[in-house]
Design an enzyme around this catalytic site. Structure first.
Site, PDB file in Angstrom:
ATOM      1  N   LYS A 176      11.008 -23.591 -13.615  1.00  0.00           N
ATOM      2  CA  LYS A 176      10.394 -22.262 -13.692  1.00  0.00           C
ATOM      3  C   LYS A 176      10.464 -21.573 -12.336  1.00  0.00           C
ATOM      4  CE  LYS A 176       5.934 -20.130 -14.994  1.00  0.00           C
ATOM      5  NZ  LYS A 176       4.562 -20.435 -15.471  1.00  0.00           N
ATOM      6  N   SER A 218       3.438 -17.907 -19.562  1.00  0.00           N
ATOM      7  CA  SER A 218       4.355 -17.347 -18.596  1.00  0.00           C
ATOM      8  C   SER A 218       5.615 -18.174 -18.392  1.00  0.00           C
ATOM      9  CB  SER A 218       3.638 -17.184 -17.246  1.00  0.00           C
ATOM     10  OG  SER A 218       3.259 -18.475 -16.729  1.00  0.00           O
ATOM     11  N   SER A 260       0.068 -21.042 -20.405  1.00  0.00           N
ATOM     12  CA  SER A 260       1.470 -20.786 -20.059  1.00  0.00           C
ATOM     13  C   SER A 260       2.430 -21.920 -20.349  1.00  0.00           C
ATOM     14  CB  SER A 260       1.569 -20.396 -18.581  1.00  0.00           C
ATOM     15  OG  SER A 260       0.928 -19.164 -18.354  1.00  0.00           O
TER      16      SER A 260
END
Length: 431
Positions: A81, A150, A174
């Protein structure tokens, strides 16, 4: 393995691929080539990646094949990420403020994965500073729907079979929500067990590192490396679990498909021999969704001080509005919110008195249509606030043909037991 097709290889779970790599029955280069082919096919529709370096990854795979086994992640392609610093890829945190930033060092979690033999293939899209303003990533099952956030790109990359493993973070929902939307397994360990050094901070009290895979064994493998906890990978249970069916105070917000999925999962687990009991949460849990939100934005207002003071014009309207909420929460109010959280945490022994795991929705329902929102974090906020280990398990599809799942939650610090019991549940909830 020379007779296997790329389609077979990209469907391997990380734990299956790891076993073959450790036995030298599969080469790291062959597995990586299959992943790169899948990326070529799926990435134009999914848009999970913000940085890739195929040549560097192939060079590392060849070096791994020529040398000794390096660790439990030897030869496994890994997506990271874009909230994590990486010394060989830009780290933008989903914001134009950092579109030219090149870190000089890896985040601790990334370095630990590399040490264990993982091949960092590239960086995956995050929402803006891991908040609610989405990036370009689309749901791999239907590009007209959100992948969640996210950790949008990480969940989508695993869901589209581009990589077997991916790193993510969770402050609200997330990991759990995008894992549910993309039909993969996502695991958020207990708060504080994985080092956060080198990961862009949003909320000191809540930010937690975890990951995505295709099975419980996969996420156990990945997170055990970062937590230096090899016993997390054992996944043995001595007795069938006691499971608390927890509808939560937010049951009204669950779609019919989500409610039915939860009830069906409970029934299947009961038939498999688990003791399933209804759990009513103490009154102290009722305000936790609000408490989580207030703590998150009070801490985000401080964590993003440089960005809002020096580059306010480069923040989204959405984020500026939410930081304004945090600005209004003074020291005394923040202490009060933490006190309310502490009260609920003191009642956890009551919640887990008669069960080993809680069974609750992962999300309100299937992934929302449209790409303007990443979905509602409602069903993960309380558990994130409490710092409990949480795992999303795919269980089927909803009326729109998109994935549905359930969330399993263990007591704080019970990550090894939680993973083992989730593995047991997984065997009885196979789609």
């Amino acid at each position: 393995m020379s007779g296997w097709h790329d389609d077979d290889l990209v469907r391997l779970s990380a734990s299956e691929a790891a076993r073959l790599l450790q036995q030298r029955s599969l080469s790291a280069e062959r597995l990586l080539q299959a992943c790169l082919q899948q990326i070529d096919q799926r990435e134009p529709q999914v848009l999970a990646w913000c940085a890739l370096n195929a040549e560097a990854a192939l060079a590392q795979a060849r070096a791994l094949d020529a040398g000794p086994i390096t660790g439990p992640l030897h030869g496994l392609p890994l997506a990271v990420k874009d909230l994590f610093d990486t010394q060989d890829f830009p780290s933008t945190y989903g914001s134009p403020i950092y579109n030219r930033q090149q870190p000089q060092a890896d985040a601790a979690a990334v370095a630990l994965c590399r040490q264990a033999g993982a091949i960092v293939l590239g960086k995956t899209v995050t929402t803006e500073f891991a908040t609610f303003t989405p990036g370009p990533t689309r749901n791999p099952h239907n590009p007209a729907h959100t992948p969640g956030g996210s950790s949008s790109g990480s969940a989508a990359a695993v869901g589209a079979q581009m990589v077997p493993l991916a790193l993510g973070t969770q402050t609200a929902a997330s990991i759990i929500r995008p894992a549910a939307y993309c039909g993969v397994v996502g695991f958020k360990p207990s708060f504080g067990l994985i080092p956060r050094a080198g990961v862009k901070s949003l909320s000191e009290s809540l930010d937690t590192i975890g990951g995505f895979g295709r099975s419980v064994a996969d996420v156990a493998l990945l997170t055990s490396v970062m937590a230096d906890a090899p016993h997390w990978r054992e996944l043995h249970v001595s007795s069938k679990p006691r499971i608390g069916l927890c509808r939560t105070p937010n049951w009204h917000a669950a779609a019919t498909s989500s409610r039915e999925t939860l009830q069906l999962a409970a029934e299947h687990l009961r038939q498999a021999g688990a003791e399933v009991v209804d759990i009513e949460l103490p009154a102290s849990f009722t305000p936790l969704v609000e408490v989580h939100d207030l703590i998150m934005w009070a801490e985000a207002f401080k964590a993003l001080a440089f960005e809002r003071l020096c580059h306010p014009q480069l923040l989204s309207d959405n984020l500026r509005q939410r930081l304004a909420i945090g600005e209004q929460i003074d020291f005394a109010q923040n202490r009060y919110n933490h006190a309310r959280l502490a009260e609920a945490r003191s009642d956890l022994s009551l919640v887990f008195a008669d069960c080993d795991l809680l069974l609750t929705p992962s999300a309100c329902g299937e992934a929302e249509a449209g790409l303007q929102r990443t979905g509602d974090p409602l069903f993960s906020r309380a558990w994130s606030a409490l710092g409990l280990p949480s795992l999303q398990l795919p269980t089927g599809v909803g009326p729109a043909g998109l994935p549905l799942g359930v969330q399993l939650i263990g007591p704080e610090g019970s990550d090894a037991q939680t993973l083992a019991l989730c593995h047991w549940a997984e065997q009885h909830l196979k789609q």
